[in-house]
Design an enzyme around this catalytic site. Structure first.
Site, PDB file in Angstrom:
ATOM      1  N   CYS A 383       0.815  -1.212   0.000  1.00 59.91           N
ATOM      2  CA  CYS A 383       0.000   0.000   0.000  1.00 59.91           C
ATOM      3  C   CYS A 383       0.853   1.269   0.000  1.00 59.91           C
ATOM      4  O   CYS A 383       1.433   1.608  -1.013  1.00 59.91           O
ATOM      5  CB  CYS A 383      -1.004  -0.055   1.161  1.00 59.91           C
ATOM      6  SG  CYS A 383      -2.509   0.855   0.788  1.00 59.91           S
ATOM      7  N   HIS A 511      -3.657  -5.119   0.362  1.00 63.19           N
ATOM      8  CA  HIS A 511      -3.092  -5.655   1.613  1.00 63.19           C
ATOM      9  C   HIS A 511      -3.137  -7.186   1.619  1.00 63.19           C
ATOM     10  O   HIS A 511      -4.101  -7.781   2.094  1.00 63.19           O
ATOM     11  CB  HIS A 511      -3.891  -5.122   2.815  1.00 63.19           C
ATOM     12  CG  HIS A 511      -3.662  -3.673   3.071  1.00 63.19           C
ATOM     13  ND1 HIS A 511      -2.616  -3.216   3.845  1.00 63.19           N
ATOM     14  CD2 HIS A 511      -4.324  -2.577   2.646  1.00 63.19           C
ATOM     15  CE1 HIS A 511      -2.655  -1.892   3.885  1.00 63.19           C
ATOM     16  NE2 HIS A 511      -3.683  -1.480   3.167  1.00 63.19           N
ATOM     17  N   GLU A 513      -1.658  -9.132   3.466  1.00 55.47           N
ATOM     18  CA  GLU A 513      -1.507  -9.703   4.823  1.00 55.47           C
ATOM     19  C   GLU A 513      -2.826 -10.129   5.458  1.00 55.47           C
ATOM     20  O   GLU A 513      -2.827 -10.836   6.467  1.00 55.47           O
ATOM     21  CB  GLU A 513      -0.767  -8.721   5.742  1.00 55.47           C
ATOM     22  CG  GLU A 513      -1.547  -7.478   6.175  1.00 55.47           C
ATOM     23  CD  GLU A 513      -1.412  -6.296   5.217  1.00 55.47           C
ATOM     24  OE1 GLU A 513      -1.111  -6.516   4.018  1.00 55.47           O
ATOM     25  OE2 GLU A 513      -1.614  -5.148   5.667  1.00 55.47           O
TER      26      GLU A 513
HETATM   27  N1  GLN Z   1      -1.969   6.642   2.675  1.00 50.59           N
HETATM   28  C1  GLN Z   1      -2.124   5.883   1.480  1.00 50.59           C
HETATM   29  C2  GLN Z   1      -3.474   6.106   0.839  1.00 50.59           C
HETATM   30  O1  GLN Z   1      -4.399   6.517   1.479  1.00 50.59           O
HETATM   31  C3  GLN Z   1      -1.875   4.418   1.728  1.00 50.59           C
HETATM   32  C4  GLN Z   1      -2.831   3.783   2.682  1.00 50.59           C
HETATM   33  C5  GLN Z   1      -2.330   2.494   3.234  1.00 50.59           C
HETATM   34  O2  GLN Z   1      -1.133   2.227   3.231  1.00 50.59           O
HETATM   35  N2  GLN Z   1      -3.210   1.687   3.787  1.00 50.59           N
HETATM   36  O3  GLN Z   1      -3.640   5.859  -0.324  1.00 50.59           O
END
Ligand code: GLN
Length: 543
Positions: A383, A511, A513
């Site tokens: 992410c 994600h 995970e």
């Molecule tokens: N801050 C980034 C976004 O909002 C990544 C979010 C995250 O890593 N969950 O796109």
């Protein structure tokens, strides 16, 4: 067959591992061929943990349907096959919000709206929703500690619930602590007695007590607890601290006879004989792995283990598949920016940069990724970690000076990460997160495709910002590989480096995970740890 209910409460202190124990109960029932559902009721007032700081509450867990939930749901998914969705987690805030909405709509026809019956009815409805898949057994964990003011309405609701469903269809399992007093060299049962006393005061008689202990619980202690707590002696179950892995918990509970007590009390017949030999094999690998490798996790919340809980579990699972113990080097991303990557990261076998929000630590993440890229160290970016990888590539490979994310630099000239056009029109950022499961098509010949072994995948998201397609050609013509794309929205979901330039470099917008099990590690984590093991072996031979 009607659904049977198990309610799990906790006493004496918090952090007893109630979520893990509830998940272990689900696991052992599934191991006997029974279908379970898992649910968590949280007494705090936030509607969901989406807005809570990971420092306070640990990671926010995300389900396929895009619910931002308590991290205990992660235990549930890692241990069982229960369907986990918006009905799997209710908070006081969510319950009250719904009651207040009904009151405003006039649904209560002018009656005075009260905790009993309106709030408790709403909680009971939530419990039924949690069991709507009609499992054999619905397991509901009550957050918090018995005796807290906050959890009272939940306790009252489960008491009423048990009255409604009948004695053979519902049991209460109370998790408690037997503290060991070093000075007198003995374990104490009084806190357990008092905590059970509190439960009985509100009309709940636990059927089974699970006692967390540091030392073995003696027969006399079990007898004493039985007598004072009005619980049959064989239903006083020991749950001793584990030596090396949380995955010992479920088999220890079986050894202590927990499954037999549950079957007996709920009058349940197993569909399959209990066989956990494969689990013992898994524990054997955990206990005596062939090697230990070191993985750096460079993030913003490294001080608190729970903040990256699912990531650490994913690494652990992938490690088991490669017979490797994972030593974690937790690095504060901010420090990498100030002290230099070499000082903090030298010698690791792999580098993982997790998700996050906001400015703090972002430059450190970029520096970390640059180091992984230039040194040929296996890298997995998740992410925000993927977004930072794109920024590093734009700045240091494509030479786009000042390339950054729009997240905290809304006026910067080169926003290689920014909002989608539709999102820019929405003023309330709260409503614009891309949450939950989205499809992704994998490109032929990529690392990701090899890991998954299939073209179409679905993974969970939780972010606002995206890879900016205006820069796609410039970045790919300089060698960045777009390995995965969301087919509907044409959004870049995975970036990689070609394997003739770097052994293993993958950044994912989603994600991974959230989808891992001890016996089925996530394909990307498996691939990443595999690459780290290969590096480790190479260096072993080199030295
Ligand atoms: N801050 C980034 C976004 O909002 C990544 C979010 C995250 O890593 N969950 O796109």
């Amino acid at each position: 067959m009607t659904t049977k209910h198990i309610f799990v409460t906790g006493g004496v202190v918090s952090s007893l591992g109630k979520g893990l124990t509830a998940a272990a109960i689900g696991w052992l029932l599934e191991r006997m061929g029974l279908r379970v559902s898992m649910q968590k009721l949280d007494p705090y007032i936030n509607v969901d943990p989406g807005t809570m700081s990971p420092f306070q509450h640990g990671e926010v867990y995300v389900t396929d349907d895009g619910t931002e939930a308590d991290l205990d749901l992660g235990h549930y998914e890692r241990f069982t096959h229960a369907l986990i969705d918006r009905n799997s987690n209710f908070t006081t805030g969510k319950i009250y919000r719904s009651v207040i909405q009904k009151e405003r709509r006039g649904d209560y026809l002018g009656s005075t709206v009260q905790v009993i019956p309106h709030i408790t009815d709403e909680i009971k409805a939530a419990i039924r929703l949690g069991a709507s898949s009609q499992p054999d057994v619905a397991i509901t964990e009550i957050g918090g500690t018995i005796g807290d003011i906050e959890s009272l309405p939940f306790c009252e609701a489960i008491r009423q619930f048990s009255l409604e469903v009948g004695p053979k269809d519902c049991i209460f399992i109370h998790l408690t602590l037997l503290p060991f007093l070093r000075a007198s060299g003995e374990m104490k049962t009084k806190p357990t007695q008092q905590s059970v006393g509190k439960l009985r005061e509100i009309g709940i008689q636990p059927d089974i007590l699970i006692c967390r202990t540091e030392k073995p619980m003696t027969e006399e202690m079990a007898a004493k607890i039985s007598l004072f707590c009005n619980v049959r002696k064989e239903a006083v179950i020991e749950e001793r601290d584990v030596d090396f892995s949380i995955y010992e918990v479920p088999v220890n509970l079986i050894k202590a006879g927990l499954h037999e007590r549950i079957l007996e009390r709920l009058d349940l017949t197993p569909r399959r004989e209990l066989d956990v030999s494969d689990w013992y094999e898994l524990l054997e690998t955990v206990k005596s792995p062939e090697r230990t490798i070191e993985i750096a996790v460079a993030g913003k919340y490294v001080e608190l283990h729970d903040a990256y809980k699912s990531i650490y579990e994913s690494l652990h699972h992938a490690g088991i598949a490669h017979s490797s113990k994972i030593r974690l080097r937790k690095v504060a991303a901010e420090q990498v920016a100030s002290e230099g990557a070499e000082k903090l990261l030298a010698g690791v076998d792999g580098i993982l940069v997790p998700g996050g929000f906001g400015e703090r630590g972002f430059e450190g993440k970029i520096a970390t990724i640059r180091y992984a890229r230039e040194q040929g160290i296996p890298f997995l970016g998740i992410c925000y970690g993927m977004q930072a990888a794109v920024v590093d590539f734009a700045r240091h490979v494509c030479g786009i000076e000042g390339a950054t994310t729009a997240e905290y630099a809304p006026d910067a000239p080169h926003q290689v990460i920014n909002l989608m056009e539709e999102q820019k029109k929405v003023s309330d950022l709260g409503g614009t997160m891309r949450l939950g499961a989205f499809d992704c098509t994998l490109a032929e010949g990529t690392i990701s495709r090899a890991c998954y072994g299939t073209e179409q995948i679905s993974e969970r998201h939780r972010h606002r910002f995206e890879f900016n397609n205006d820069y796609r050609d410039q970045l790919t013509s300089n060698g960045l590989v777009v390995a995965g794309v969301n087919p509907k929205l044409d959004l870049v979901e995975i970036v990689e480096l070609p394997q003739d330039q770097h052994p293993w470099f993958v950044g994912v917008q989603f994600h991974p995970e959230y989808k891992t099990r001890p016996q089925e590690p996530h394909p990307l984590f498996r691939g990443f740890v595999g690459a780290a093991v290969a590096r480790h072996k190479e260096r072993d031979q080199g030295s």
